[in-house]
Design a protein around this motif. Sequence first.
Motif, PDB file in Angstrom:
ATOM      1  N   GLU A   1       0.827  -1.211   0.000  1.00 24.44           N
ATOM      2  CA  GLU A   1       0.000   0.000   0.000  1.00 24.44           C
ATOM      3  C   GLU A   1       0.859   1.258   0.000  1.00 24.44           C
ATOM      4  O   GLU A   1       0.519   2.261  -0.642  1.00 24.44           O
ATOM      5  CB  GLU A   1      -0.917  -0.025   1.219  1.00 24.44           C
ATOM      6  N   LEU A   2       1.978   1.227   0.696  1.00 24.47           N
ATOM      7  CA  LEU A   2       2.883   2.373   0.686  1.00 24.47           C
ATOM      8  C   LEU A   2       3.450   2.601  -0.711  1.00 24.47           C
ATOM      9  O   LEU A   2       3.582   3.757  -1.160  1.00 24.47           O
ATOM     10  CB  LEU A   2       4.021   2.152   1.686  1.00 24.47           C
ATOM     11  N   ILE A   3       3.792   1.538  -1.385  1.00 21.01           N
ATOM     12  CA  ILE A   3       4.321   1.661  -2.749  1.00 21.01           C
ATOM     13  C   ILE A   3       3.252   2.210  -3.686  1.00 21.01           C
ATOM     14  O   ILE A   3       3.532   3.052  -4.553  1.00 21.01           O
ATOM     15  CB  ILE A   3       4.835   0.296  -3.237  1.00 21.01           C
ATOM     16  N   ASP A   4       2.019   1.771  -3.510  1.00 17.67           N
ATOM     17  CA  ASP A   4       0.933   2.276  -4.346  1.00 17.67           C
ATOM     18  C   ASP A   4       0.752   3.783  -4.157  1.00 17.67           C
ATOM     19  O   ASP A   4       0.582   4.526  -5.135  1.00 17.67           O
ATOM     20  CB  ASP A   4      -0.360   1.544  -3.997  1.00 17.67           C
ATOM     21  N   ILE A   5       0.823   4.244  -2.924  1.00 14.67           N
ATOM     22  CA  ILE A   5       0.718   5.682  -2.656  1.00 14.67           C
ATOM     23  C   ILE A   5       1.880   6.428  -3.312  1.00 14.67           C
ATOM     24  O   ILE A   5       1.696   7.487  -3.923  1.00 14.67           O
ATOM     25  CB  ILE A   5       0.698   5.940  -1.140  1.00 14.67           C
ATOM     26  N   ALA A   6       3.079   5.868  -3.194  1.00 17.19           N
ATOM     27  CA  ALA A   6       4.259   6.515  -3.774  1.00 17.19           C
ATOM     28  C   ALA A   6       4.154   6.615  -5.293  1.00 17.19           C
ATOM     29  O   ALA A   6       4.492   7.643  -5.896  1.00 17.19           O
ATOM     30  CB  ALA A   6       5.519   5.745  -3.381  1.00 17.19           C
ATOM     31  N   GLN A   7       3.677   5.554  -5.939  1.00 12.59           N
ATOM     32  CA  GLN A   7       3.587   5.564  -7.398  1.00 12.59           C
ATOM     33  C   GLN A   7       2.556   6.564  -7.898  1.00 12.59           C
ATOM     34  O   GLN A   7       2.681   7.088  -9.007  1.00 12.59           O
ATOM     35  CB  GLN A   7       3.242   4.162  -7.907  1.00 12.59           C
TER      36      GLN A   7
ATOM     37  N   ALA B   1      10.099  10.112   2.915  1.00 13.84           N
ATOM     38  CA  ALA B   1      10.908  10.725   1.871  1.00 13.84           C
ATOM     39  C   ALA B   1      10.975   9.838   0.630  1.00 13.84           C
ATOM     40  O   ALA B   1      10.908  10.314  -0.512  1.00 13.84           O
ATOM     41  CB  ALA B   1      12.315  11.007   2.396  1.00 13.84           C
ATOM     42  N   ALA B   2      11.116   8.527   0.837  1.00 14.07           N
ATOM     43  CA  ALA B   2      11.151   7.606  -0.299  1.00 14.07           C
ATOM     44  C   ALA B   2       9.822   7.595  -1.041  1.00 14.07           C
ATOM     45  O   ALA B   2       9.784   7.462  -2.273  1.00 14.07           O
ATOM     46  CB  ALA B   2      11.499   6.197   0.180  1.00 14.07           C
ATOM     47  N   MET B   3       8.734   7.760  -0.311  1.00 16.51           N
ATOM     48  CA  MET B   3       7.423   7.802  -0.941  1.00 16.51           C
ATOM     49  C   MET B   3       7.183   9.110  -1.677  1.00 16.51           C
ATOM     50  O   MET B   3       6.354   9.178  -2.585  1.00 16.51           O
ATOM     51  CB  MET B   3       6.336   7.592   0.115  1.00 16.51           C
TER      52      MET B   3
END
Length: 506
Positions: A85-91, A274-276
Amino acid sequence: MKYALGSGLRRLRLSTMAVLACLALTACATDAMKLAPTAPDQPWKPGNQQTTGGAVDFSLPADPALSQLHDNVTIDTKRSYGLAELIDIAQRGNPATRIAWEHARQAALAVGMVEATYLPMITANVIGGRQKASTPVDLPIAGERQLNATLSGVSPSLALQWLLFDFGQRQAVAGAAREVSYAANVMFNASHQKLIFDVANAYYLYGAATSALDIAHHTLRNSREIRSAVEARLANGRATTVEVAQARQLVAQSELRLVKAEGQARDAYQAVLAAMGINATVKIKINGATKRNLPAKVDATTDNMIKAALSRRPDVIASYAALKASQSGIAAAEAEFMPKVFVAGGVTKSSTGFNASGLPTIGNQATGMGFLVGATMPIYDSGLRAAQLKNAQAQASASEQVFRKTQLAAVTEIVVASNALRTALESHKAATALLKAAAITYDAAIDAYKNGVGTLTVVTEANSGLLDARLAQADAHAASLITAANLAFMTGSLTSTNSLPFLPVQ
């Protein structure tokens, strides 16, 4: 004589006005220096307001518009988010992927601009003007001693230019543009792959930090247990004040370790945000990654694995596209030595009128049309085309070496990543065994001390050993997850959240 004198005066006035205009323009150009700071040791202020008294202040005027933050995604601060879910938000919200997207769009438009040169160019032009002249005459005409004449006209035109044949130059340029566009699209996907890895890496490091925080809490509990045991023995007259001081020092050290662990956990949390690519002030709950099973071992790197990785790694693909684009540049440079065949044509219509004082107006309208076919070929250019060809060949040769270098670097990165994963898994296996032994040692040491058959030194050493073993296992667990994600990234297979090295939770 009068005419000559009047004409001379007019020329003098025009010359004077031209000189004054030049001086005015020069003055305007130098006046712009007032926009710069007045001195190298004086601050710039809007309008160059001078500062008087006090310390020199180099502050800048605040712009409230710059403080407005625009979040591209909505985050529910009440729920907990896992890695996927964190990766989805970041993308969906990270500026890096949007920048790569715009670059890909620009490269695609460049292809369209090159392909547009295959079609004719049609331009519309309109030229219009009006001129008045007044000439003194010796003999009056219609009672006027000035001959006033007006000439006016409008000439619209439609022109066509079409390059028919250029011996493949446009085709070569278009081919290079398509390769550049292909590389930009590849790097767009690569930006998402990199984002997946960056978020996963920060997430796993955050998991390690939270594990270290849990270990610090557990160590503090053990230290307090040791202090309680020492104080109990002191009450029975079986411990010394030195042992009590040592026990209290052990608690203080554990409390300090806990403060540091809390700070590291906060820093790791900020690294995830920050990564997101989201606002650092956002409060978000993150599920940990400390309870994931790890495989006992991984398969060794094989030639087939490396070949498959090279065929899908974005940097290798983009480098090869750049090589093909540079080879198209050679074909375009070679076409410069050949003639170009073109078609040109135009349709023109003009309308003019002439009017003089006391005379009838004279007008004229005309329409013209014409087409021609021509060829052009430069014969001598002082070696310019030859230099351009050699430059294109040098660029192609350099691109080929860059491609080879990229391949070799990719192979090295894959092998190193594979070795790092094997080492991390072996370290985790060893640390797990060490933790079991250290836990048994600590339990035995504290029980022996409570029963009066052990020493505080043994208990302290056992507590330190247990702490080191727990930290070693947590670090090895996080390193295993990170190196697994890194290997997937290096092989070009980290393409979605489903391709992450997710392992079942215990």
